[in-house]
Design a protein around this motif. Structure first.
Motif, PDB file in Angstrom:
ATOM      1  N   UNK A   1      37.541  48.007  10.431  1.00  5.89           N
ATOM      2  CA  UNK A   1      37.295  49.447  10.283  1.00  5.89           C
ATOM      3  C   UNK A   1      38.152  50.237  11.271  1.00  5.89           C
ATOM      4  N   UNK A   2      38.255  49.752  12.508  1.00  7.06           N
ATOM      5  CA  UNK A   2      39.058  50.467  13.509  1.00  7.06           C
ATOM      6  C   UNK A   2      40.545  50.445  13.163  1.00  7.06           C
ATOM      7  N   UNK A   3      40.935  49.546  12.261  1.00 10.87           N
ATOM      8  CA  UNK A   3      42.321  49.477  11.809  1.00 10.87           C
ATOM      9  C   UNK A   3      42.508  50.018  10.396  1.00 10.87           C
ATOM     10  N   UNK A   4      41.511  50.749   9.896  1.00 13.18           N
ATOM     11  CA  UNK A   4      41.645  51.458   8.626  1.00 13.18           C
ATOM     12  C   UNK A   4      41.400  50.633   7.377  1.00 13.18           C
ATOM     13  N   UNK A   5      40.816  49.443   7.519  1.00 16.34           N
ATOM     14  CA  UNK A   5      40.521  48.606   6.362  1.00 16.34           C
ATOM     15  C   UNK A   5      39.012  48.531   6.186  1.00 16.34           C
ATOM     16  N   UNK A   6      38.545  48.812   4.978  1.00 10.33           N
ATOM     17  CA  UNK A   6      37.107  48.817   4.693  1.00 10.33           C
ATOM     18  C   UNK A   6      36.673  47.432   4.226  1.00 10.33           C
ATOM     19  N   UNK A   7      35.779  46.779   4.948  1.00  7.67           N
ATOM     20  CA  UNK A   7      35.311  45.458   4.530  1.00  7.67           C
ATOM     21  C   UNK A   7      34.093  45.547   3.612  1.00  7.67           C
ATOM     22  N   UNK A   8      34.071  44.687   2.603  1.00  9.59           N
ATOM     23  CA  UNK A   8      32.947  44.604   1.686  1.00  9.59           C
ATOM     24  C   UNK A   8      32.524  43.151   1.564  1.00  9.59           C
ATOM     25  N   UNK A   9      31.225  42.941   1.621  1.00  7.47           N
ATOM     26  CA  UNK A   9      30.681  41.599   1.563  1.00  7.47           C
ATOM     27  C   UNK A   9      29.920  41.432   0.257  1.00  7.47           C
ATOM     28  N   UNK A  10      30.410  40.522  -0.598  1.00  8.19           N
ATOM     29  CA  UNK A  10      29.726  40.218  -1.847  1.00  8.19           C
ATOM     30  C   UNK A  10      30.155  38.831  -2.290  1.00  8.19           C
ATOM     31  N   UNK A  11      29.281  38.165  -2.992  1.00  8.84           N
ATOM     32  CA  UNK A  11      29.572  36.851  -3.561  1.00  8.84           C
ATOM     33  C   UNK A  11      29.408  36.982  -5.065  1.00  8.84           C
ATOM     34  N   UNK A  12      30.525  36.998  -5.756  1.00 10.40           N
ATOM     35  CA  UNK A  12      30.512  37.220  -7.201  1.00 10.40           C
ATOM     36  C   UNK A  12      31.858  36.761  -7.750  1.00 10.40           C
ATOM     37  N   UNK A  13      31.993  36.745  -9.069  1.00 11.04           N
ATOM     38  CA  UNK A  13      33.297  36.530  -9.663  1.00 11.04           C
ATOM     39  C   UNK A  13      34.200  37.683  -9.237  1.00 11.04           C
ATOM     40  N   UNK A  14      35.460  37.402  -9.008  1.00 10.83           N
ATOM     41  CA  UNK A  14      36.398  38.430  -8.558  1.00 10.83           C
ATOM     42  C   UNK A  14      36.441  39.584  -9.542  1.00 10.83           C
ATOM     43  N   UNK A  15      36.455  39.296 -10.839  1.00  7.19           N
ATOM     44  CA  UNK A  15      36.476  40.361 -11.860  1.00  7.19           C
ATOM     45  C   UNK A  15      35.316  41.333 -11.655  1.00  7.19           C
ATOM     46  N   UNK A  16      34.115  40.796 -11.500  1.00 11.07           N
ATOM     47  CA  UNK A  16      32.934  41.642 -11.306  1.00 11.07           C
ATOM     48  C   UNK A  16      33.008  42.412 -10.003  1.00 11.07           C
TER      49      UNK A  16
END
Length: 128
Positions: A81-96
């Motif tokens: 976040x401090x470097x301008x990248x938003x992290x998202x945590x999810x476990x799913x098929x990449x398409x979804x």
């Protein structure tokens, strides 16, 4: 957008353990295009983060607005976040995951702010 995946089908890698990131161009309508695969040196081994390797990962994905991972530690979240990248945590098929994130990124509140951090609501004490 960067996605941590070992098989190219499923979001299944912890940020610090990711050996590769798949890079996608995603629009807010849910359309996406695979651009390339980028090999990575994992920044976390044995539960300890290596700052030099973490900087290498940052350089690898610095042109991405966001990263989707199966797990991520609080220190890495704050670093991204401090470097301008938003992290998202999810476990799913990449398409979804890509479609869901595109929809989420398109949601704005009355003031026009995009609610990007809903997925990381499990973390407490983060300064976004």
């Amino acid at each position: 957008m960067a996605v941590a995946s070992s098989d190219g089908k499923y979001v299944n890698q912890h940020f610090g353990h990711a050996g590769q990131f798949l890079i996608f161009d995603v629009d807010r309508s849910g359309n996406y295009e695979f651009l390339e695969l980028r090999e990575n040196v994992p920044s976390c081994k044995g539960g300890e983060a290596n700052e030099s390797s973490r900087m290498g990962t940052l350089q690898l994905i610095k042109d991405c607005d966001a990263v989707i991972v199966s797990r991520i530690g609080e220190g890495a979240v704050n670093f991204l976040v401090s470097n301008g990248i938003k992290p998202f945590m999810m476990t799913d098929f990449i398409d979804n995951a890509l479609r869901d994130l595109a929809v989420l990124m398109g949601q704005k509140d009355k003031k026009g702010y995009i609610h990007l951090y809903k997925i990381l609501s499990d973390f407490s004490g983060l300064n976004f």
